[in-house]
Design a protein around this motif. Structure first.
Motif, mmCIF file in Angstrom:
data_model
loop_
_atom_site.group_PDB
_atom_site.id
_atom_site.type_symbol
_atom_site.label_atom_id
_atom_site.label_comp_id
_atom_site.label_asym_id
_atom_site.label_seq_id
_atom_site.Cartn_x
_atom_site.Cartn_y
_atom_site.Cartn_z
ATOM 1 N N ALA A 191 -7.489 17.116 -9.709
ATOM 2 C CA ALA A 191 -7.529 18.014 -10.482
ATOM 3 C C ALA A 191 -8.899 18.752 -11.111
ATOM 4 O O ALA A 191 -8.541 19.207 -11.854
ATOM 5 C CB ALA A 191 -6.058 17.857 -11.058
ATOM 6 N N TRP A 237 0.837 -1.462 -0.222
ATOM 7 C CA TRP A 237 0.124 -0.224 -0.313
ATOM 8 C C TRP A 237 0.242 1.622 -0.253
ATOM 9 O O TRP A 237 1.015 2.131 -1.014
ATOM 10 C CB TRP A 237 -0.909 0.055 1.033
ATOM 11 N N ASN A 238 1.479 1.668 0.849
ATOM 12 C CA ASN A 238 2.814 2.452 1.047
ATOM 13 C C ASN A 238 3.620 3.196 -0.276
ATOM 14 O O ASN A 238 3.517 3.877 -0.199
ATOM 15 C CB ASN A 238 3.709 2.366 2.447
ATOM 16 N N ILE A 251 1.851 6.960 -6.597
ATOM 17 C CA ILE A 251 0.827 7.974 -7.313
ATOM 18 C C ILE A 251 1.442 9.226 -6.683
ATOM 19 O O ILE A 251 1.052 9.857 -7.254
ATOM 20 C CB ILE A 251 -0.538 7.391 -6.431
ATOM 21 N N GLU A 252 1.661 9.350 -5.247
ATOM 22 C CA GLU A 252 2.667 10.379 -5.232
ATOM 23 C C GLU A 252 3.601 11.108 -5.899
ATOM 24 O O GLU A 252 3.463 12.835 -6.040
ATOM 25 C CB GLU A 252 2.756 10.751 -3.932
ATOM 26 N N ILE A 267 -6.578 -1.462 4.966
ATOM 27 C CA ILE A 267 -4.896 -1.566 4.752
ATOM 28 C C ILE A 267 -5.075 -3.117 4.568
ATOM 29 O O ILE A 267 -5.327 -3.872 3.418
ATOM 30 C CB ILE A 267 -3.763 -1.321 4.727
ATOM 31 N N LEU A 317 3.509 15.328 -12.295
ATOM 32 C CA LEU A 317 1.988 16.211 -13.127
ATOM 33 C C LEU A 317 1.838 17.636 -12.982
ATOM 34 O O LEU A 317 0.828 18.188 -13.145
ATOM 35 C CB LEU A 317 0.946 15.460 -13.413
ATOM 36 N N TRP A 355 2.929 2.147 -2.845
ATOM 37 C CA TRP A 355 1.682 2.513 -4.142
ATOM 38 C C TRP A 355 1.222 3.951 -3.780
ATOM 39 O O TRP A 355 1.188 4.699 -4.708
ATOM 40 C CB TRP A 355 0.263 1.402 -4.693
ATOM 41 N N ARG A 356 1.244 4.158 -3.094
ATOM 42 C CA ARG A 356 0.657 5.881 -2.317
ATOM 43 C C ARG A 356 2.335 6.017 -2.613
ATOM 44 O O ARG A 356 1.085 7.204 -3.160
ATOM 45 C CB ARG A 356 0.429 5.274 -0.980
ATOM 46 N N GLN A 366 1.624 11.964 -8.907
ATOM 47 C CA GLN A 366 1.096 13.506 -9.474
ATOM 48 C C GLN A 366 1.886 14.576 -8.988
ATOM 49 O O GLN A 366 1.686 15.749 -10.222
ATOM 50 C CB GLN A 366 0.457 13.906 -7.966
ATOM 51 N N LEU A 397 0.067 18.294 -10.048
ATOM 52 C CA LEU A 397 -1.076 18.281 -9.689
ATOM 53 C C LEU A 397 -1.248 18.306 -8.272
ATOM 54 O O LEU A 397 -2.699 19.073 -8.029
ATOM 55 C CB LEU A 397 -2.064 16.870 -10.377
#
Lengths: 727, 349
Positions: free
Chosen positions: B162, A681-682, A688-689, B278, A695, A684-685, A692, A697
């Motif tokens: 966004a 999970w971490n 994603i971060e 989780i 980009l 993956w996060r 982001q 964003l």
């Protein structure tokens, strides 16, 4: 419209030359088969050789004999030199009578010297004429031997774990119980393994599944299919205690296919089974041993009494109850014992002793005897009666007369040492019901009977397995309607009071007394641990009070003096959706479940230990049933058992270690699994971060810039203003 | 965790929402007025009056200046939060089931219902959020995404990070992703067996949670629409949200309203369920409602949550210390070794 068309087409019949039409196809279709004149005949050999003058008498005798099979239309006895030749031709009106005659009357002893041999005349033609049957011997094909898997493999589990069945939705699975942890599948759970329910045989060797065509037996380590029992729409099944026989009942009567039908060859039932609904099967061979029609009083019955066939403890006898009679069969040939029914006027219920009874009165004192008990209600000029009957002698060895009886329930102690008859009696006004318990001491001389009168009406009764104590749930019947929401049931524990008889080491039980009772309960179900001592008392269905209580009768087999009850309770075990409870065969765990057959609320199961601690809870949508696999009786002798009990500490230490190891492994696995989930999970996060951020964003955390301002408003409101003039 | 009962609605709640700062709570119900409450003490600040039917949905922009409501009276209304004035009414062909402002407050999404022969749509309207001229709003939508041929109607929808995509949940359990500019359908995934009842995003709007009548909830990734996590419950779920700070999700639901009369409150499962986000384990339940929970919402700082029930009450729960202290060993070890950042919120008394 077809009608109009018919009107339009007009045929001048006279114009058609009938002779030219070929009718041969129609003729073939509707041809009446020539009556095989031989098929109505039988040929009987072995008839007495008698002078011509006696022919008429002999004919009369033989006609009477053969009328048993059907109506005899003609009989011909050839005569030579003034003497009959010893054989007879008999013609029956009905073809079916021929089969019956061959089956029933062949080998019939007419007298000491003469035995009749009956054959179909058509068979004599078929096999007797030279050339019809090949002279050469053709070796019959022997089916290759299929080795059946080892049926008791599950007992060899190193950890001595128990198995259970979980049925959820269309899936049935057999699992190893791992108490707190996820059960381990013994075989891959199967979809649509059964179309209704599954059952284990009483010793757990076989698992039976129900199907539209019949019943299937499964067993061995892989639960492979062992046998199929062809019984369309079978609804109910039952087993003999030594799992030799299976009893099945179907609402659809057996229809035997016609003689020449291709299905006939493989059809397991003979013509005598036509229309029968109840079948007894030999489990090992998979073949039917006997079929029965349903007693007429049970036809169209909505709620079937089950089991219809009850078995003696060793499978030697079985019995069924009919109106005013009891039919006892010997399982060696499944014929009526002594070819006679046992007439018992008004019999309502009967029970076999669940174990061999050593009757003190019997000549051979140590032999295990078969005993059954039955009761009959009050009839004209006769009291209600409970009787004990010995089988096969049919000797009634004890009866007790009872008055004002509205119902009786027969409760055997599982070693058959005692029989308790719960007699529900009504007061003279017939308004209220109270219960008295009649105890038969089977192992004592003359079978003394003890009577225990209670004020309450007992709604549930249970013997302690292998013990002398029992538990009742009773209610004081005040007559009329009462609010069911008020808990009025009383739970009572009874123990024996003993007296020592001179020169005897054994203690004799004098009478039973209540040693503990709990009032104001909703409880309605008693489940004793199969090993005794612990008892679970539950409230099942009914105004959401589902609850289980655990009691310890605190009795370790040595200290006979103090019988006290401890509610091991461990708090309240409320389980609102509860529908069923069951102990595992070892008496260590109790399974409680909520079945979707009963309602759709919180379906699933729970496992408790014997002290009532919740070990495991699983909520499963569409959960149907939980089913412990039974175990055969322990092979340890009582001495061995004593030894185990004595060295319990040593043994338990071993198991505790194993338990701890097991638990540790499971926890470790769980921790590892969680660690992995967490890392996944971490990562993956953070991925994603990163994306982001790339980009552009990710909004800069504005929150830090926002100055949080706490505005406190105090508002004063004038509610009332008053001016008072003080004098 | 002593709850605050907000008694102000006469009928069952349909949605509850916190504003960005979390000091206000907005609630709508099947009665005709929307309520605004102080989240700290549960005092009612005021109501938005004007609808003449059930209000299905409410949203408030990130500056807490404008609020929008979607109603069964075939209209959506725009309100000034500080004075409760209705400044715009959009007439619609069918009831508005869901309304939501885009993350930068310049657009509004309205999910219209598929009834009476009308196709269900996701209608996107521009919003003039200029403080001076905000009473001038246009009727012209920027974009109308109609339900595609063969697809089931949209029940819920929301904006992704966004405002890039619009994620929609359908009545047959399908989740679809549209480009918010062009309305182009990017992807559809079947995730539930039955209708999707709620769809709420994480704080950064890069993943979201769906709840369904099929008794499950899923977390999906916005970019790929893959199912990341699955939470299994024992009753139909009406709503789900993802908690900030703690790695939990909150699910709300219960036995269907029509079956409620046949079951008692104990068996109806009218509880808010907490799952570990989780590990997918259920870790706790909060009782209280005596009807199914129709919506659960979490405070943006993760310090309290609100639930709106079929029973007509909003229950507002401020979390206790034990809530923040609850940790799995694995999490503890990870924090101790510095693998993850430790976030501790301020606990208000």
């Amino acid at each position: 419209m077809p009608v109009e068309e018919e009107q339009e087409i007009r045929i001048d019949e006279s114009a058609i030359p009938i002779d030219d039409i070929d009718f041969s196809d129609l003729e073939a279709k509707y041809a009446i088969p020539e009556d095989d004149s031989l098929s109505h005949f039988i040929i009987v050999d072995g008839a007495p050789i008698a002078p011509e003058s006696k022919v008429a008498v002999l004919k009369k005798v033989l006609t009477k004999v053969f009328s048993a099979a059907g109506k005899v239309t003609d009989m011909y006895m050839p005569v030579e030199n003034g003497q009959t030749k010893g054989f007879v031709f008999v013609e029956f009106e009905d073809i079916s009578s021929v089969d019956i005659a061959c089956k029933k009357l062949n080998n019939k002893k007419l007298d000491v010297k003469h035995t009749l041999f009956v054959n179909k005349l058509s068979d004599v033609e078929k096999y007797g004429v030279k050339g019809h049957v090949s002279d050469e011997f053709v070796e019959p094909k022997i089916e290759p031997y299929h080795e059946s898997p080892y049926l008791k493999s599950w007992l060899q589990d190193y950890n001595g774990r128990d198995q259970f069945v979980l049925q959820k939705g269309d899936e049935v699975g057999v699992y190893w119980s791992k108490n707190k942890n996820d059960p381990e599948p013994a075989v891959e759970p199967r979809q649509n393994w059964t179309q209704a329910f599954v059952r284990f045989s009483p010793k757990g060797s076989y698992l039976f599944s129900m199907h539209e065509q019949g019943i299937q037996a499964w067993g061995g380590p892989e639960f492979s299919r062992l046998k199929r029992f062809f019984h369309p729409n079978a609804r109910l099944i039952d087993f003999s205690p030594c799992e030799n026989y299976l009893v099945s009942l179907s609402p659809t009567p057996i229809e035997v296919p016609a003689e020449d039908h291709p299905a006939r060859a493989s059809f397991p039932f003979g013509p005598e089974s036509e229309g029968h609904k109840l079948i007894i099967w030999d489990i090992k061979s998979g073949l039917p041993t006997r079929t029965f029609a349903l007693p007429p009083n049970l036809e169209n019955e909505k709620k079937m009494v089950w089991p219809l066939v009850k078995w003696s403890y060793d499978d030697k006898y079985c019995a069924r109850m009919g109106p005013d009679a009891l039919a006892v069969y010997e399982t060696s040939d499944f014929q009526l014992l002594d070819k006679k029914l046992i007439k018992i006027e008004g019999i309502v219920d009967f029970e076999w002793a669940p174990a061999g009874v050593k009757l003190a009165a019997s000549k051979n004192k140590d032999a295990d005897q078969h005993v059954l008990t039955y009761w009959t209600p009050e009839q004209v000029n006769q009291t209600a009666r409970v009787a004990l009957m010995q089988i096969p002698s049919r000797e009634v060895i004890r009866t007790v007369n009872l008055f004002q009886v509205s119902d009786c329930k027969l409760h055997w102690q599982d070693e058959a040492r005692f029989l308790c008859v719960k007699v529900d009696r009504h007061t003279k006004s017939k308004k209220t019901i109270f219960t008295s318990l009649e105890f038969f001491h089977l192992f004592e001389k003359d079978i003394p009977v003890e009577k225990l009168e209670l004020k309450d009406s007992v709604i549930n009764f249970s013997w302690e397995p292998k013990g002398e104590r029992f538990v009742t749930i009773s209610i004081l019947d005040v007559g009329g309607n009462v609010n069911p929401a008020i808990a009025r049931n009383t739970l009572t524990f009874f123990g024996p009071e003993e007296e020592k008889i001179k020169n005897k080491t054994k203690l004799n039980i004098k009478k039973w007394t209540a040693f503990a009772s709990f009032e104001k309960k909703h409880s309605n179900t008693i489940e004793f641990s199969p090993k005794g001592r612990f008892v679970a008392v539950a409230t099942i269905i009914g105004n959401n009070h589902g609850e289980i209580e655990f009691y310890d009768l605190d009795y370790d087999g040595t200290n006979k003096e103090s019988s006290t009850v401890n509610n091991t309770g461990s708090g309240n075990n409320k389980y609102f959706a509860l529908t069923d409870i069951a102990w595992d065969p070892s008496g260590r765990y109790l399974a409680a479940w909520s079945s979707s057959w009963r309602h759709k609320i919180e379906n699933g199961y729970r496992l408790y230990d014997f002290a009532g601690h919740l070990l495991r809870e699983e909520v499963i949508d569409q959960f149907k049933t939980f089913y412990w696999r039974p175990r055969p009786q322990s092979l340890l002798s009582s001495n061995d058992r004593k030894k185990v009990r004595k060295n319990l500490r040593e043994y338990s230490a071993q198991f505790e270690e194993a338990d701890a190891m097991e638990a540790d492994v499971a926890t470790r696995e769980l921790i590892l699994k969680r660690r992995k989930l967490f890392e996944d999970w971490n990562s993956w996060r953070s991925e994603i971060e990163k994306i982001q951020k790339d980009l552009g964003l990710t909004q800069e955390e504005e929150t830090e810039d926002v100055n949080e301002e706490v505005v406190e408003e105090i508002r004063e409101e004038v509610l009332e203003e008053k001016e008072e003039v003080v004098e | 965790m002593r709850p605050i009962m907000l008694k102000g609605h006469e009928r069952s709640l349909t949605q509850v929402k916190f504003n960005r700062e979390g000091d206000l709570l907005f609630s709508v119900a099947k009665d005709k007025s929307a309520s605004v409450w102080y989240s700290f003490n549960g005092e009612r600040l005021g109501t938005f009056e004007g609808h003449i039917g059930t209000i299905w949905s409410i949203d408030v922009d990130s500056k807490t200046e404008l609020a929008v409501t979607g109603s069964a009276d075939f209209s959506a209304k725009l309100w000034e939060v500080n004075n409760g004035k209705c400044i715009k009414t959009w007439k619609l062909k069918t009831p508005a089931k869901r309304v939501e402002f885009s993350p930068n407050n310049d657009k509004l999404l309205i999910v219209t219902d598929q009834v009476m022969g009308e196709k269900g749509t996701i209608t996107i309207l521009p919003i003039n959020s200029n403080f001076e001229t905000r009473e001038e709003q246009t009727d012209e939508p920027l974009l109308i995404i109609e339900t595609a041929e063969g697809a089931e109607k949209v029940t819920v929808a929301g904006w992704s990070y966004a405002g890039k995509y619009i994620i929609a949940g359908h009545s047959n359990g399908v989740v679809s992703k549209y480009d918010a500019e062009t309305g182009e359908l990017h992807k559809t995934v079947k995730v539930h067996d039955l209708t999707i009842t709620d769809l709420q995003f994480s704080q950064d709007k890069t993943y979201f949670i769906t709840s369904s009548k099929d008794k499950t909830a899923h977390i999906l990734d916005v970019d790929t629409l893959t199912i990341m996590k699955t939470y299994e419950a024992d009753a139909p779920m009406n709503s789900a949200c993802i908690t900030p700070v703690k790695n939990f999700v909150i699910l709300g639901g219960g036995q269907d309203a029509r079956d409620v009369t046949t079951t008692s409150s104990k068996q109806g499962k009218f509880e808010a369920r907490f799952y570990h986000k989780i590990f997918e384990d259920e870790i706790g339940r909060v009782k209280g409602h005596f009807g199914p929970l129709n919506y659960v919402a979490i405070h943006p700082n993760g310090t309290m949550y609100a639930s709106g029930g079929e029973d007509g009450f909003v229950r507002l729960h401020h979390f206790d210390k034990s809530y923040y202290d609850f940790k799995y060993d694995v999490e503890r070890t990870a924090e101790a070794t510095g693998a993850v950042e430790v976030k501790t919120p301020e606990i208000t008394a």
